[in-house]
Design a protein around this motif. Structure first.
Motif, PDB file in Angstrom:
ATOM      1  N   ALA A 268      -8.937   5.299 -13.845  1.00 44.66           N
ATOM      2  CA  ALA A 268      -7.730   4.639 -13.363  1.00 44.66           C
ATOM      3  C   ALA A 268      -6.756   5.148 -11.863  1.00 44.66           C
ATOM      4  O   ALA A 268      -5.915   4.965 -12.100  1.00 44.66           O
ATOM      5  N   GLY A 269      -6.979   6.692 -11.670  1.00 45.45           N
ATOM      6  CA  GLY A 269      -6.539   7.324 -11.132  1.00 45.45           C
ATOM      7  C   GLY A 269      -6.396   6.913  -9.492  1.00 45.45           C
ATOM      8  O   GLY A 269      -7.460   6.642  -8.372  1.00 45.45           O
ATOM      9  N   LEU A 270      -5.967   6.076  -8.704  1.00 45.93           N
ATOM     10  CA  LEU A 270      -6.086   5.712  -7.136  1.00 45.93           C
ATOM     11  C   LEU A 270      -4.081   6.088  -5.902  1.00 45.93           C
ATOM     12  O   LEU A 270      -3.494   5.977  -6.610  1.00 45.93           O
ATOM     13  N   VAL A 271      -4.555   6.784  -5.226  1.00 44.49           N
ATOM     14  CA  VAL A 271      -3.592   7.247  -4.004  1.00 44.49           C
ATOM     15  C   VAL A 271      -4.259   6.211  -2.986  1.00 44.49           C
ATOM     16  O   VAL A 271      -5.260   6.985  -2.555  1.00 44.49           O
ATOM     17  N   TRP A 272      -3.646   6.001  -2.379  1.00 43.20           N
ATOM     18  CA  TRP A 272      -4.147   5.103  -0.648  1.00 43.20           C
ATOM     19  C   TRP A 272      -3.513   5.533   0.091  1.00 43.20           C
ATOM     20  O   TRP A 272      -2.149   5.562  -0.127  1.00 43.20           O
ATOM     21  N   PHE A 273      -3.954   5.653   1.533  1.00 36.67           N
ATOM     22  CA  PHE A 273      -2.259   5.660   2.834  1.00 36.67           C
ATOM     23  C   PHE A 273      -2.849   4.669   3.598  1.00 36.67           C
ATOM     24  O   PHE A 273      -4.280   4.313   3.653  1.00 36.67           O
ATOM     25  N   ASP A 274      -1.603   4.068   4.168  1.00 35.25           N
ATOM     26  CA  ASP A 274      -1.897   3.539   5.618  1.00 35.25           C
ATOM     27  C   ASP A 274      -1.146   3.738   6.177  1.00 35.25           C
ATOM     28  O   ASP A 274      -0.776   4.580   6.251  1.00 35.25           O
ATOM     29  N   GLN A 275      -0.492   2.709   7.585  1.00 34.25           N
ATOM     30  CA  GLN A 275       0.122   3.192   8.939  1.00 34.25           C
ATOM     31  C   GLN A 275       1.510   3.087   7.950  1.00 34.25           C
ATOM     32  O   GLN A 275       1.864   3.525   8.824  1.00 34.25           O
ATOM     33  N   ALA A 276       1.439   2.710   6.889  1.00 35.36           N
ATOM     34  CA  ALA A 276       3.042   2.319   5.778  1.00 35.36           C
ATOM     35  C   ALA A 276       3.005   3.609   5.055  1.00 35.36           C
ATOM     36  O   ALA A 276       4.450   4.215   4.977  1.00 35.36           O
ATOM     37  N   GLY A 277       2.693   4.642   4.573  1.00 34.37           N
ATOM     38  CA  GLY A 277       2.273   5.943   3.786  1.00 34.37           C
ATOM     39  C   GLY A 277       1.305   5.788   3.170  1.00 34.37           C
ATOM     40  O   GLY A 277       0.988   5.338   3.007  1.00 34.37           O
ATOM     41  N   ARG A 278       2.110   6.271   1.678  1.00 35.86           N
ATOM     42  CA  ARG A 278       1.364   6.918   0.873  1.00 35.86           C
ATOM     43  C   ARG A 278       1.447   5.674   0.064  1.00 35.86           C
ATOM     44  O   ARG A 278       2.631   5.682  -0.218  1.00 35.86           O
ATOM     45  N   HIS A 279       0.128   5.496  -0.907  1.00 34.09           N
ATOM     46  CA  HIS A 279       0.431   4.282  -2.026  1.00 34.09           C
ATOM     47  C   HIS A 279      -0.202   5.459  -3.332  1.00 34.09           C
ATOM     48  O   HIS A 279      -1.286   4.904  -2.678  1.00 34.09           O
ATOM     49  N   GLN A 280       1.164   5.046  -4.548  1.00 36.04           N
ATOM     50  CA  GLN A 280      -0.135   5.566  -5.526  1.00 36.04           C
ATOM     51  C   GLN A 280       0.884   4.247  -6.797  1.00 36.04           C
ATOM     52  O   GLN A 280       0.816   4.015  -6.794  1.00 36.04           O
ATOM     53  N   GLU A 281      -0.978   3.764  -7.608  1.00 36.44           N
ATOM     54  CA  GLU A 281      -0.706   3.183  -8.558  1.00 36.44           C
ATOM     55  C   GLU A 281      -0.967   3.404  -9.456  1.00 36.44           C
ATOM     56  O   GLU A 281      -2.029   4.234 -10.163  1.00 36.44           O
ATOM     57  N   ARG A 282      -0.764   2.799 -10.262  1.00 40.17           N
ATOM     58  CA  ARG A 282      -0.756   3.188 -11.189  1.00 40.17           C
ATOM     59  C   ARG A 282      -1.156   1.928 -12.420  1.00 40.17           C
ATOM     60  O   ARG A 282      -1.241   1.416 -13.115  1.00 40.17           O
ATOM     61  N   LEU A 283      -3.109   2.110 -13.234  1.00 39.97           N
ATOM     62  CA  LEU A 283      -3.770   1.667 -14.003  1.00 39.97           C
ATOM     63  C   LEU A 283      -4.037   1.638 -15.498  1.00 39.97           C
ATOM     64  O   LEU A 283      -4.618   1.255 -15.868  1.00 39.97           O
ATOM     65  N   GLU A 284      -2.983   2.524 -15.258  1.00 39.72           N
ATOM     66  CA  GLU A 284      -3.808   3.131 -16.778  1.00 39.72           C
ATOM     67  C   GLU A 284      -3.860   2.219 -18.032  1.00 39.72           C
ATOM     68  O   GLU A 284      -4.339   1.871 -19.236  1.00 39.72           O
ATOM     69  N   HIS A 285      -2.845   0.999 -17.944  1.00 38.03           N
ATOM     70  CA  HIS A 285      -2.467   0.231 -19.128  1.00 38.03           C
ATOM     71  C   HIS A 285      -3.998  -0.613 -18.489  1.00 38.03           C
ATOM     72  O   HIS A 285      -3.915  -2.116 -19.929  1.00 38.03           O
ATOM     73  N   GLU A 286      -4.766  -1.136 -17.592  1.00 41.97           N
ATOM     74  CA  GLU A 286      -5.721  -2.293 -17.251  1.00 41.97           C
ATOM     75  C   GLU A 286      -6.637  -1.413 -19.063  1.00 41.97           C
ATOM     76  O   GLU A 286      -6.529  -0.701 -19.014  1.00 41.97           O
ATOM     77  N   ARG A 287      -7.419  -2.636 -18.944  1.00 43.74           N
ATOM     78  CA  ARG A 287      -8.151  -2.482 -20.675  1.00 43.74           C
ATOM     79  C   ARG A 287      -9.716  -1.625 -19.887  1.00 43.74           C
ATOM     80  O   ARG A 287      -9.736  -1.539 -19.009  1.00 43.74           O
TER      81      ARG A 287
END
Length: 347
Positions: A268-287
């Motif tokens: 469930a760990g996902l970090v991504w980058f684009d022109q706007a900068g860093r984005h870290q998403e929390r997906l631990e509560h998915e099925r």
């Protein structure tokens, strides 16, 4: 409607993985019978879930009150329980710990197609919350993939998910199968070519402790114009050196895209980058991944259409890995020392 299940080879993760999922999905599944090569283990596991223990897998597959067979762990039986399930018209769920050769899977492929039963292979990486979110980002924010890197460092005789690997088993039967499928799923296509490098400690590929594969997803006759995936897996660290195995682990996947870059740590760990900068998403509560796979299997069995997607996918994955081994064995690189010796000043 409840699917009535027979279990072949519950294995050592039955209580930690499969039993909790079957209890959560008790409105869809009911375990009626269990077979284990170790009779006492089968008896104890069956009593725990209110099922009947069997001393033979064929007798279990023959039962009229079983709709599907779950084959969850590896054993000396190989692909024979799958053939038995097909013979008696039972749907098949193939666990990721069951490792078959390409020739064995060819027999399975023919048997499943002839029987007309549902078949699902356990390919957990594609059902991980981080993978599904990545697919959304590729379609919306990141753009098409260009370069994919999957590097995995393991104990000499221990698989990523904790299953023990007997020393004689070749590395290609384990993690590489999962990683090849993962890259295929993320790209959304099949590679057009494959090359590999192996470090072999024995007389043949059975002794390999490291393998690197490059998958080129370019269109035909346009090599290097499409996505390229580099996959590597090594078991060169002794099992006792647990601290070294876990030291500065690389991300499970790094993917460079047209509009950005992303890093995945399963599940469930996902970090991504684009022109706007860093984005870290929390997906631990998915099925959870196992629940997703069991629900997919339920839909496949209860559907009126035979599911063969995983059958063809597994065959293509095993073929790709075999081609990588053949690529290593047939490759004859030039001798750089000899060539440089014939060049003035070694240039």
């Amino acid at each position: 409607m409840k699917l009535r299940l027979g279990i072949v080879g519950a294995g050592d993760v039955w209580e930690s993985r499969y039993l909790p999922v079957l209890r959560v999905l008790a409105d869809r599944f009911q375990v009626r019978a269990m077979y284990e090569p170790v009779a006492e283990r089968a008896k104890l596991s069956a009593e725990e879930i209110g099922a009947e223990a069997h001393v033979g897998f064929r007798a279990m597959c023959r039962r009229p009150d079983i709709d599907a067979v779950l084959i969850l762990s590896n054993s000396w039986l190989g692909h024979i329980p799958i053939l038995a399930a097909c013979e008696y018209g039972k749907a098949v769920y193939l666990g990721s710990r069951v490792h078959l050769s390409l020739s064995q899977f060819e027999e399975v492929r023919q048997a499943v197609s002839a029987a007309g039963v549902a078949f699902m292979a356990e390919l957990p990486h594609r059902y991980a919350p981080a993978t599904l979110r990545l697919k959304e980002l590729l379609a919306t924010k990141l753009g098409e993939s260009r370069l994919i890197f999957c590097h995995r460092r393991l104990s000499r005789f221990l698989k990523r998910n904790g299953s023990p690997v007997p020393p004689p088993q070749p590395i290609v039967k384990f993690d590489l199968v999962e990683l090849v499928d993962w890259c295929r799923f993320v790209v959304g296509g099949s590679p057009s070519s494959v090359t590999s490098v192996m470090h072999v400690t024995g007389d043949d590929a059975m002794g390999a402790d490291y393998m690197m594969m490059s998958l080129d997803f370019s269109p035909p006759n346009q090599k290097g114009k499409g996505p390229i995936a580099q996959i590597s897996c090594g078991r060169y660290i002794p099992e006792a050196w647990a601290e070294a195995i876990a030291y500065r682990l690389p991300p499970d996947m790094q993917i460079a895209c047209r509009e950005g870059i992303a890093f995945i740590d399963l599940p469930a760990g996902l970090v991504w980058f684009d022109q706007a900068g860093r984005h870290q998403e929390r997906l631990e509560h998915e099925r959870p991944v196992d629940e997703r796979m069991f629900l997919q299997f339920y839909r496949a069995v209860t559907s009126l259409i035979q599911r063969i997607d995983d059958l063809e996918t597994m065959y293509q994955i095993l073929s790709t890995v075999q081609q990588a081994v053949d690529s290593h064995q047939n490759c004859r690189p030039g001798n750089i020392e000899d060539e440089s010796a014939n060049t003035p000043n070694g240039l």
